[in-house]
Each structure stands twice: as structure tokens, then as C-alpha cells.
Design a protein around this motif. Structure first.
Motif, short mmCIF file in Angstrom:
data_model
loop_
_atom_site.label_atom_id
_atom_site.label_comp_id
_atom_site.label_asym_id
_atom_site.label_seq_id
_atom_site.Cartn_x
_atom_site.Cartn_y
_atom_site.Cartn_z
N GLY A 138 32.97 46.84 16.50
CA GLY A 138 33.68 45.29 16.75
C GLY A 138 32.46 44.51 15.22
O GLY A 138 33.51 43.75 14.65
N LEU A 139 31.30 45.35 15.14
CA LEU A 139 30.91 44.04 14.39
C LEU A 139 31.08 43.98 12.75
O LEU A 139 31.25 43.36 12.04
CB LEU A 139 29.45 44.58 13.96
N ILE A 140 32.01 45.27 12.75
CA ILE A 140 32.35 45.89 11.42
C ILE A 140 32.70 44.61 10.63
O ILE A 140 33.22 44.03 10.05
CB ILE A 140 32.37 47.10 10.99
N LYS A 141 34.36 44.63 11.68
CA LYS A 141 35.67 43.11 11.64
C LYS A 141 34.49 41.88 12.05
O LYS A 141 34.97 40.89 11.27
CB LYS A 141 36.47 43.36 12.77
N GLY A 142 33.70 41.49 12.81
CA GLY A 142 32.76 40.25 13.19
C GLY A 142 32.15 40.06 12.51
O GLY A 142 31.94 38.83 12.16
N THR A 143 31.48 40.59 10.61
CA THR A 143 31.02 40.46 10.01
C THR A 143 32.01 38.95 8.95
O THR A 143 30.76 38.39 8.87
CB THR A 143 29.93 40.88 8.88
N SER A 144 33.33 39.02 9.22
CA SER A 144 34.26 38.24 8.79
C SER A 144 33.37 37.20 8.67
O SER A 144 33.93 36.02 7.96
CB SER A 144 35.12 38.51 8.77
N VAL A 145 33.19 36.30 9.88
CA VAL A 145 32.90 34.90 10.04
C VAL A 145 31.77 34.64 9.16
O VAL A 145 31.83 32.97 9.26
CB VAL A 145 32.25 34.63 11.41
N VAL A 146 31.14 35.46 8.20
CA VAL A 146 30.38 34.51 7.45
C VAL A 146 30.88 34.13 5.72
O VAL A 146 30.28 33.30 5.61
CB VAL A 146 29.35 35.96 6.91
#
Ligand SMILES: Nc1ncnc2c1ncn2[C@@H]1O[C@H](COP(=O)(O)OP(=O)(O)O)[C@@H](O)[C@H]1O
Ligand SMILES: [Mg+2]
Lengths: 375, 275
Positions: A258-266
């Protein structure tokens, strides 16, 4: 029978005949055919071998056929529909901007996971403390960082200079930092803000995953460790955690993927992660679909690698949970090939096809295969 | 058994063939009381078990046998009274007429004087038999890893499990698992061994092999406190049998006295039910 539960002493005979299903639910290999005696019931005095006719699973075959058709239809459209613009996809798949965006996503994921799980482990242990002096703060941390959206966290850390222009050590409750003093905006870069935000956010979720794992370990294990006088660190790292890992790992991999895709918030602090990068590119050239596909295929590749890693890591921690672990897909393929080869050979030897030769070959294949997987 | 003739546990211990004297420690349970949320589970229980003595606790389910046993190695704290092993409090230091709680490290060190064998074995399922036995001596820095594993294998053959060292608990039968658990408890060379219904979770045909091992351990001078429902075994192996009911010691004596000539009605009722 497996070759691993080697011959027992006579007084240890189990109330289990070879070939009976194991009561512990271990996925044995069906009615285990002992190669010598043969797996097929011999009919009384006639000596005739009875053949087992397998039940036909019509529903399964129909479902599989429908799914295969749908998958084929989709793949066909992928290949033939020009709007997917595979040329554009190929052009950008290894574009430097895309690769550096991917690198940033991976870096944030790896560091965020390491820091998050390290802090999460500490939080889980504090949370399980019998003393509210420790468990209450851990609970509050988890509550807070699960409440605040990750985007907001990152923005706040990036703009910390607005709230607290300087940070340091000095007289409590004042900004008289006579020991050390930092300019907040200089200290907290966009990357640092993103990493701190992600780590704290992950830590809150990881701590609940780890706590769940710890709770799943039988209380008798702690009693036995305590009775043996094992020090706290040994109890935790050598007894509890390896057993908790069984429950922790599936959820932990979920969190990481989930975090792999979640990092897009940066992107909120203008860090060009892969998803943000492709957005920038398609806003310029209008090729929305192929560029989204670039990001998706990269995500899918990484998820695939992580899923494979997950399979083997989980297997490693499944040691001792059943008498014999089921074979890995690779071992299954190898044994199927062996079975096929074996049936070819026995066909030539004029043995009737079917359970006779193939069954024996399968038994032999399973026997060799189980030898390799008991640990 | 010619038990009634000998009164002192030490004498009896010496009388039993092959028993080495002097490796066990005395356990003194003094006026111990314990309650769980209002219900008193142990009521002013006092019991002294001599060095090298073998004492069996019997009594109905829920009478407090496990609780009493677990107070001996401080897995269970007491509300009042005290327990000493070889003259030492496991969980406390006596200073100025008060018992001060010891730091955990010290409690753990003292606790290794006492071994405990559980009804449900509680082996570590992710460790092999040898690792189960070696983990305590290694982590307590009593032995190096190689030395500990070598000793673990020796202990395994002592409990009749030679060649099973690399198996995981789930690959062993219940009786074999309990024997590994006994070997694990023996690895720290405890002065006192506690058994809490060591055969109650076993299929009947596996009970004998575990009792055989306990019988062997009973011969080597370690102090043993055994909770069991195997009355025949208790009669054979014990120096003394203690009957516990509703948190009190109702009666105690040699196997002959307690099982054949009980003086209390409650003992008589219990004995006639289980014999
Ligand atoms: N942790 C606990 N909390 C509440 N009650 C308990 C606890 N442990 C034991 N008890 C109660 O204490 C009594 C004695 O238990 P136990 O010592 O296990 O008995 P025994 O081993 O003789 O069967 C029982 O009534 C049991 O329900
Ligand atoms: Mg009990």
C-alpha cells in the motif's frame, strides 16, 4: 507417508495408520501411497485391483472456462485497441524522469517501512505493557497518527517553520534556546518532511499489526519462557516475535505494498515521485492512458516481486507449524513434470495408463519433494 | 513398599536405590494465601518439602494445586505468606523485616533453580527439540552454543529420544513432546522440579513413557513436587502425598497412610473416587 517422520520406536506408535488423513489438518498428500504396498485397495481374495473413479467437478470447469474467455477477451483488446498507444508506453517506460520518480517512491517506501516498523514495534510493546504509564501514551500516539491524513502530516512538517521558526533546547516553555538552536526551514527539507510524515503514519499502523501478532501467540509460550528464566530480550526476539511473525507478515506486506502507491502523496511538497511524474508528462502531451499504464506496470512489477518475497518469507516462518510444509509452486511444477515423465516411461513399459504407473511416479515425486521442504 | 518404617525424607531418599543425595533444595511454603478477584484459592497453606524429597499433590480439579505449584517458582505471586527455595525467596529480598520486590533480572536468575513441566508441554514450536533444550543455558550464558547443543542431545538420549533432536515439536507424538519438555527443564540442572499434571494431556498408551522418565529423575536427588491424577504412580514414586481441597491441605502422609488409611472424610471420598 513422508520420509521425514522416520521410523518411530515401537512404543511411540501413533494411532495413525499410513494413509489416514492427519488429525492436525496438515495438508498431507491425500491418501499417501506407500510405494511398496501400492495405494489401491485390493479386493479381498479375488486379488482384483479396484480403480478409484474421481468425481467430476463440472461447475469448476465451467467457471474456469468463463474466466479464461474473459481474460482472453481483455488481453486481445489490450493488443489490438490502438488507444492504448503502446508505442508511447514503450517510449516513456524507461524515461529518466520516470525511473527517478520510481527510485524516489522505492526509497521512501524502504526507509518509511524500516523506520515505521521499528517505531511500531516499540509502540506495540509499550501498548501491551500492564502499566498505563506506558500503554496510554502508545495508545494516544496510534490514535493521533491514524486520525491525521498523511498529506496533512507531510504538509505540517514541511511548514513547521511557520508554526515554530526555530527549534532547540533551552529554558522550558520559552523559545530561549541557549543550548542548541536550529532554523526549522533549513533543517526540514521536503524529503525530510515526507519521510517523517510517512514513518510516523506507518508506525501507527505497523504497531497495531505487530500488537495483533503478539496477541496471537499462546500465553503458554510466555509462561514457559518465564519458567526457564529467559531474559526479556530473548523472550521477545527469539520466542514471541518469530511466532507472531505468522500473523504479522501478511498484514505487513499489505502495508508495504500500500505504501508503494501511497508515497504519491509527496507531490504536495513538490517531490516528483513516479505517479506525479507521469501526471506532469501527460498534462504536457495529453497521452493520459499510456502514461498511466507506465506507472501501473511499474507498480505491478514491484508488487509482484514483493508478493514472491512474501511467499518465501512466510514459508520461512511457517517452520514447525505443520509436520510437513506443502511444496512451493516451483516444487509442484517440478514434481508434475516428474509425474508426466514417469507416466511416459511406464506407458512404454506396457503398464496400463492411469493410477498404476502415474500414481507410483507421483508418489515417488512427492517423496523426493517432501524431503526438501521439512525445514 | 516398606515406606512407613522411614519417617525422614532424607532417610527414605537414601534408601531408594541409586539416588544421589545433595543436589536438591528444600522448599518451604509458609502460610501462603492467594485470592483471585475475591475468591480465595489458597488458604494459609504451609508445606515443607525436604531436599531430595518427592512429594505428590493430589486433589479435585480447582482445588488450587496448579496455583500452589506456580507460587514455588514465582510464576504466581502470593497475597500473604512466603515461599523459599533453598532458603532463598525467588521474587523478593528480605531487608529490614520487609520483602522487597527484586528486579526482573534477579528473579529470572533465581527462578532457574526451579524447573517446571506443564500439562500442555508448552514447547517452542518454531525451534527443534535440541534448540528447545539449549535455548535457556545459551541465553543465560551458562554454556556456549555448541556445548549446550551437545548437552541437549545427551539429555534427549536420557529421556529416550536419541536421534530426534532435529525434529520440531509438531513432528513428535505427545509423549515424546513431554519428554522433550522434561529434558528442557533439566537443562538448567534445577534443584527443584515441578510437574503440573504432566500426563493429563496424553493418550493413555503414551502415559507410561513419560512416567518412566519422571521415575528416573526422581532417583537422582532432585526435589520433586508432582501434581498428578495417576494415583498408582504417586504411590510408587512419592515419599509423601499431600491432599489439597478447596485451597487447603486436608491431609498428608506417606502413600500408604494417605491412600490406604486416610483419617479425613474428604480424603476418603476423594481417594475412593480416583482409585
Ligand atoms: N488467573 C486466574 N484468575 C481467576 N481465577 C483463577 C485463575 N487461575 C486459577 N483460578 C481459579 O483458582 C482455582 C484453583 O485453580 P488451580 O490452581 O488451577 O486448580 P487445580 O490445578 O487444582 O485444578 C480455580 O477455581 C480456578 O478457577
Ligand atoms: Mg491444575
Amino acid at each position: 507417508m513422508t520420509t521425514t517422520t522416520s521410523p518411530r520406536a515401537a512404543r511411540d506408535t501413533e494411532p495413525l495408520a499410513a494413509g489416514q488423513p492427519r488429525p492436525d489438518g496438515a495438508p498431507g498428500h491425500g491418501p499417501g501411497p506407500a510405494p511398496s504396498s501400492g495405494a489401491h485397495p485390493t479386493h479381498g481374495e479375488t486379488g482384483a485391483t479396484l480403480t478409484v473413479v474421481r468425481r467430476k467437478h463440472v461447475g469448476r470447469w465451467v467457471t474456469a472456462a468463463v474466466l479464461t474467455f474473459l481474460a482472453a477477451q481483455f488481453l486481445f483488446s489490450l493488443a489490438t485497441n490502438p488507444r492504448y498507444e503502446w508505442g508511447v508506453f514503450a517510449e516513456y517506460f524507461f524515461a529518466p524522469a520516470v525511473l527517478s520518480g520510481l527510485g524516489l517512491a522505492l526509497l521512501l517506501t524502504v526507509l518509511g517501512t524500516l523506520l515505521g516498523f521499528a517505531l511500531g514495534t516499540v509502540l506495540a510493546v509499550l501498548r501491551l505493557s500492564p502499566s498505563p504509564l506506558l500503554s496510554a501514551p502508545a495508545w494516544a500516539f496510534v490514535w493521533f497518527f491514524r486520525s491525521v491524513p498523511l498529506v496533512v502530516l507531510i504538509l505540517v512538517f514541511y511548514n513547521l517553520g511557520y508554526l515554530y521558526p526555530t527549534l532547540g533546547l533551552g529554558t522550558p516553555f520559552t523559545t530561549d534556546y541557549w543550548l542548541v538552536e536550529f532554523q526549522t526551514t533549513l533543517t526540514i527539507t521536503a524529503f525530510a518532511a515526507a519521510l517523517i510524515g510517512i514513518s510516523l503514519h506507518e508506525a501507527a499502523y505497523a504497531s497495531e499489526i505487530i500488537r495483533g501478532g503478539i496477541l496471537s501467540v499462546d500465553a503458554g509460550q510466555l509462561e514457559a519462557s518465564a519458567a526457564l528464566g529467559l531474559p526479556a530480550s530473548v523472550r521477545f526476539f527469539k520466542i514471541v516475535l518469530p511466532q507472531a511473525a505468522r500473523a504479522i507478515l501478511p498484514n505487513a506486506f499489505n502495508l508495504v505494498i500500500g505504501l508503494i502507491k501511497g508515497t504519491s502523496v509527496v507531490f504536495v511538497v513538490a517531490l516528483p515521485e513516479i505517479f506525479y511524474t507521469v501526471q506532469v508528462i501527460y498534462n504536457r502531451n495529453g497521452r493520459v492512458i499510456p502514461l498511466l499504464l507506465v506507472a501501473c506496470v511499474w507498480y505491478a512489477l514491484i508488487t509482484t516481486l514483493l508478493s514472491i518475497a512474501q511467499y518465501y518469507v512466510e514459508r520461512r516462518f511457517a517452520r514447525g507449524t505443520s509436520r510437513v510444509l506443502p511444496p512451493t509452486p516451483l516444487q509442484r511444477v517440478r514434481s508434475a513434470v516428474g509425474r508426466w515423465w514417469g507416466s511416459l516411461a511406464s506407458d512404454q513399459g506396457a503398464t496400463p495408463p492411469g493410477p498404476g504407473g502415474a500414481g507410483r511416479a507421483a508418489a515417488a515425486a512427492l517423496a523426493t519433494e517432501t524431503q526438501g521442504v521439512t525445514r | 513398599m516398606s515406606a512407613p518404617a522411614l519417617n525422614q525424607p532424607a532417610e527414605r531418599a537414601e534408601a531408594r536405590s541409586g539416588r544421589r543425595a545433595g543436589t536438591g533444595a528444600e522448599v518451604v511454603i509458609d502460610a501462603v494465601s492467594k485470592s483471585y478477584s475475591g475468591t480465595q484459592v489458597l488458604k494459609d497453606v504451609s508445606l515443607t518439602v525436604g531436599a531430595g524429597e518427592v512429594v505428590t499433590l493430589i486433589g479435585p480439579s480447582g482445588s488450587g494445586k496448579s496455583t500452589l505449584l506456580r507460587t514455588v517458582n514465582h510464576l504466581e505471586t502470593v497475597d500473604s505468606g512466603s515461599v523459599t527455595v533453598g532458603g532463598e525467596y525467588i521474587g523478593y529480598a528480605l531487608r529490614g523485616g520487609a520483602l522487597h520486590e527484586l528486579p526482573e533480572r534477579e528473579v529470572l536468575r533465581r527462578r532457574t533453580r526451579v524447573g517446571l513441566v506443564f500439562q500442555h508441554f508448552n514447547l517452542f514450536p518454531h525451534l527443534s527439540a535440541v534448540q528447545n533444550i539449549a535455548i535457556a543455558p545459551v541465553s543465560l550464558k551458562k554454556l556456549g552454543k555448541d556445548e549446550a547443543e551437545e548437552r541437549a542431545r545427551a539429555l534427549l538420549s536420557r529421556v529416550g529420544l536419541e536421534g530426534h533432536g532435529d525434529k520440531f515439536p509438531r513432528q513428535l507424538s505427545g509423549g515424546q513432546q513431554q519428554r522433550v519438555a522434561i529434558a528442557r527443564a533439566l537443562a538448567l540442572e534445577p534443584e527443584v522440579l515441578l510437574f503440573d499434571e504432566p500426563t493429563s494431556a496424553l493418550d493413555p498408551e503414551l502415559v507410561g513413557e513419560v512416567l518412566e522418565v519422571i521415575r528416573e529423575v526422581a532417583g537422582d536427588g532432585t526435589t520433586l513436587i508432582i501434581v498428578t491424577h495417576e494415583i498408582g504412580f504417586a504411590r510408587e514414586v512419592s515419599d509423601r502425598i499431600v491432599f489439597l481441597d478447596q485451597g487447603e491441605i486436608v491431609e498428608q502422609g506417606t502413600p500408604e497412610q494417605l491412600l490406604s488409611h486416610p483419617t479425613q472424610q474428604r480424603t476418603r471420598d476423594f481417594v475412593s473416587r480416583v482409585l
